[in-house]
Design a protein around this motif. Sequence first.
Motif, PDB file in Angstrom:
ATOM      1  N   SER A   1       0.831  -1.204   0.000  1.00 45.80           N
ATOM      2  CA  SER A   1       0.000   0.000   0.000  1.00 45.80           C
ATOM      3  C   SER A   1       0.869   1.259   0.000  1.00 45.80           C
ATOM      4  O   SER A   1       0.631   2.196  -0.751  1.00 45.80           O
ATOM      5  CB  SER A   1      -0.926  -0.018   1.212  1.00 45.80           C
ATOM      6  N   ARG A   2       1.899   1.270   0.827  1.00 51.24           N
ATOM      7  CA  ARG A   2       2.818   2.426   0.876  1.00 51.24           C
ATOM      8  C   ARG A   2       3.534   2.604  -0.463  1.00 51.24           C
ATOM      9  O   ARG A   2       3.701   3.719  -0.953  1.00 51.24           O
ATOM     10  CB  ARG A   2       3.826   2.276   2.001  1.00 51.24           C
ATOM     11  N   LEU A   3       3.950   1.501  -1.056  1.00 54.52           N
ATOM     12  CA  LEU A   3       4.621   1.549  -2.365  1.00 54.52           C
ATOM     13  C   LEU A   3       3.704   2.169  -3.397  1.00 54.52           C
ATOM     14  O   LEU A   3       4.110   3.065  -4.146  1.00 54.52           O
ATOM     15  CB  LEU A   3       5.032   0.138  -2.797  1.00 54.52           C
ATOM     16  N   LEU A   4       2.456   1.748  -3.420  1.00 47.61           N
ATOM     17  CA  LEU A   4       1.499   2.269  -4.413  1.00 47.61           C
ATOM     18  C   LEU A   4       1.222   3.747  -4.173  1.00 47.61           C
ATOM     19  O   LEU A   4       1.134   4.521  -5.131  1.00 47.61           O
ATOM     20  CB  LEU A   4       0.203   1.479  -4.369  1.00 47.61           C
ATOM     21  N   ARG A   5       1.094   4.150  -2.931  1.00 49.95           N
ATOM     22  CA  ARG A   5       0.866   5.567  -2.629  1.00 49.95           C
ATOM     23  C   ARG A   5       2.054   6.419  -3.072  1.00 49.95           C
ATOM     24  O   ARG A   5       1.895   7.506  -3.598  1.00 49.95           O
ATOM     25  CB  ARG A   5       0.595   5.751  -1.138  1.00 49.95           C
ATOM     26  N   GLN A   6       3.250   5.905  -2.836  1.00 49.49           N
ATOM     27  CA  GLN A   6       4.465   6.629  -3.207  1.00 49.49           C
ATOM     28  C   GLN A   6       4.521   6.862  -4.713  1.00 49.49           C
ATOM     29  O   GLN A   6       4.885   7.948  -5.163  1.00 49.49           O
ATOM     30  CB  GLN A   6       5.693   5.846  -2.750  1.00 49.49           C
ATOM     31  N   TYR A   7       4.160   5.851  -5.488  1.00 44.21           N
ATOM     32  CA  TYR A   7       4.301   5.975  -6.944  1.00 44.21           C
ATOM     33  C   TYR A   7       3.044   6.502  -7.632  1.00 44.21           C
ATOM     34  O   TYR A   7       3.082   6.777  -8.819  1.00 44.21           O
ATOM     35  CB  TYR A   7       4.733   4.633  -7.538  1.00 44.21           C
ATOM     36  N   SER A   8       1.967   6.680  -6.891  1.00 41.43           N
ATOM     37  CA  SER A   8       0.763   7.217  -7.516  1.00 41.43           C
ATOM     38  C   SER A   8       0.750   8.741  -7.493  1.00 41.43           C
ATOM     39  O   SER A   8      -0.024   9.364  -8.198  1.00 41.43           O
ATOM     40  CB  SER A   8      -0.484   6.687  -6.824  1.00 41.43           C
TER      41      SER A   8
END
Length: 88
Positions: free
Chosen positions: A80-87
């Motif tokens: 989830s953190r990874l997706l937020r970072q790259y979104s």
Amino acid sequence: MKLILYSKPGCHLCEGLQEKLERLAGVGDLDFELEMRDITTRAEWFEVYQYEIPVLCCDREGIEHPLPRPSPRASDSHISRLLRQYSS
């Protein structure tokens, strides 16, 4: 956001990441569409990704950006953190 997961049938790492992404879809402020791409269906995908799967990409305006590969042991919150970072 559109995510593309390159995988192939029988890949346990791919299945694990797919399950995590499906659990996270629409949870909280994460809003993404997940497209699965079987690399065995197109020669060019197989050539590029045969030794790399699972490969997760973010599609921004028709341009695919590969995301860092999370560990197979990565928790849903890490993904989830990874997706937020790259979104953003």
